[in-house]
Design a protein around this motif. Structure first.
Motif, PDB file in Angstrom:
ATOM      1  N   ARG A   1      12.271  12.538   7.293  1.00 29.54           N
ATOM      2  CA  ARG A   1      11.803  11.397   6.362  1.00 29.54           C
ATOM      3  C   ARG A   1      10.613  11.355   6.072  1.00 29.54           C
ATOM      4  O   ARG A   1       9.532  11.833   6.941  1.00 29.54           O
ATOM      5  N   VAL A   2      10.165  10.694   5.010  1.00 30.74           N
ATOM      6  CA  VAL A   2       8.664  10.205   4.679  1.00 30.74           C
ATOM      7  C   VAL A   2       8.446   8.912   4.367  1.00 30.74           C
ATOM      8  O   VAL A   2       9.191   8.160   4.133  1.00 30.74           O
ATOM      9  N   ARG A   3       7.245   8.607   4.634  1.00 26.27           N
ATOM     10  CA  ARG A   3       6.685   7.123   4.189  1.00 26.27           C
ATOM     11  C   ARG A   3       5.075   7.026   3.983  1.00 26.27           C
ATOM     12  O   ARG A   3       4.381   7.973   4.646  1.00 26.27           O
ATOM     13  N   LEU A   4       4.688   6.098   3.175  1.00 22.92           N
ATOM     14  CA  LEU A   4       3.408   5.977   2.987  1.00 22.92           C
ATOM     15  C   LEU A   4       2.717   5.339   4.370  1.00 22.92           C
ATOM     16  O   LEU A   4       3.428   4.655   4.944  1.00 22.92           O
ATOM     17  N   CYS A   5       1.517   5.863   4.749  1.00 21.15           N
ATOM     18  CA  CYS A   5       1.093   5.119   6.123  1.00 21.15           C
ATOM     19  C   CYS A   5      -0.451   4.666   5.859  1.00 21.15           C
ATOM     20  O   CYS A   5      -1.054   5.387   4.783  1.00 21.15           O
ATOM     21  N   ASN A   6      -1.029   3.994   6.566  1.00 15.32           N
ATOM     22  CA  ASN A   6      -2.515   3.721   6.471  1.00 15.32           C
ATOM     23  C   ASN A   6      -3.452   4.823   6.669  1.00 15.32           C
ATOM     24  O   ASN A   6      -3.179   5.792   7.570  1.00 15.32           O
ATOM     25  N   TYR A   7      -4.495   5.088   6.159  1.00 13.47           N
ATOM     26  CA  TYR A   7      -5.400   6.199   6.292  1.00 13.47           C
ATOM     27  C   TYR A   7      -6.049   5.973   7.426  1.00 13.47           C
ATOM     28  O   TYR A   7      -6.018   6.881   8.288  1.00 13.47           O
ATOM     29  N   ASP A   8      -6.506   4.913   8.032  1.00  5.69           N
ATOM     30  CA  ASP A   8      -6.925   4.781   9.329  1.00  5.69           C
ATOM     31  C   ASP A   8      -6.505   3.098   9.800  1.00  5.69           C
ATOM     32  O   ASP A   8      -5.794   2.573   8.930  1.00  5.69           O
ATOM     33  N   LYS A   9      -7.018   2.897  10.821  1.00 11.95           N
ATOM     34  CA  LYS A   9      -6.780   1.540  11.424  1.00 11.95           C
ATOM     35  C   LYS A   9      -7.249   0.278  10.559  1.00 11.95           C
ATOM     36  O   LYS A   9      -6.634  -0.739  10.445  1.00 11.95           O
ATOM     37  N   ASP A  10      -8.270   0.573   9.769  1.00 15.41           N
ATOM     38  CA  ASP A  10      -8.732  -0.556   8.757  1.00 15.41           C
ATOM     39  C   ASP A  10      -8.358  -0.455   7.354  1.00 15.41           C
ATOM     40  O   ASP A  10      -8.589  -1.412   6.654  1.00 15.41           O
TER      41      ASP A  10
END
Length: 206
Positions: free
Chosen positions: A127-136
């Motif tokens: 499966r796929v999902r959008l995620c944060n580029y980095d912690k901030d």
């Protein structure tokens, strides 16, 4: 005289800085080609990635000369090209596409809301999902003026198909606004992240 951005002391003229940055793009592309060679990929995949690097060098340098009329804009375009070369070198084990009005990677758009269509397909049983580029940061984002970005929180939920819109609204327009955005997507198996990749897009709003 040329546009007086904060770091303009690095060059004696816009033309000098354009030449410096286009030469740097050409030089650093050799490092990415070396990495591709080290991967010892199948020949067709090696050719495809090297072609992608060559295309990025050509289009990035064309944009620097065509739209880089300030130091800040040149920096955005140059760094956008570097990010693209890194992504092409790493390759995409699963499909990611970002487009707007039938354009990908380099988008020329009117001075209005910019709707980016993010589509991603996982490999079988994943499966796929959008995620944060980095912690901030949700996205890696650079722009010559202030912008606002809207997205759906449901994009962060894993699914068999990611088909979402990310909308960029320029708050203040300059002549030929320059925007670079990197969108990162994760591929999961049994809700465990197995791969993640970024997809960088340069937008010229004019």
């Amino acid at each position: 005289m040329f546009a007086s951005d904060r770091d303009s002391e690095r060059a004696t003229s816009i033309e000098d800085y354009q030449n410096t940055c286009t030469e740097f793009i050409q030089d650093i592309s050799k490092d990415y080609r070396d990495w591709i060679e080290r991967y010892q990929l199948p020949k067709d995949e090696e050719v495809q990635r090297n072609t992608g690097i060559d295309d990025t060098v050509s289009k990035t340098n064309e944009c620097i000369f065509k739209f880089g009329n300030t130091i800040k804009k040149i920096d955005i375009i140059m760094n956008d090209g570097i990010n693209k070369m890194a992504e092409i070198t790493a390759g995409y084990p699963f499909q990611i596409d970002v487009s707007s009005i039938s354009q990908k990677r380099y988008i020329i758009h009117g001075e209005k809301s910019i709707k980016l269509n993010l589509r991603s397909y996982p490999r079988q049983m994943r499966r796929v999902r959008l995620c944060n580029y980095d912690k901030d940061n949700i996205f890696l984002l650079s722009s010559s003026n202030k912008i606002d970005v809207k997205y759906s929180k449901t994009s962060f939920e894993s699914s068999d198909l990611l088909n979402e819109f990310i909308v960029i609204n320029p708050i203040q327009f300059d002549n030929e606004e320059v925007i670079s955005i990197t969108i990162k997507v994760e591929e999961l198996e049994n809700e465990v992240v197995k791969e993640s990749r970024g997809y960088t897009t340069l937008i010229i709003a004019r």
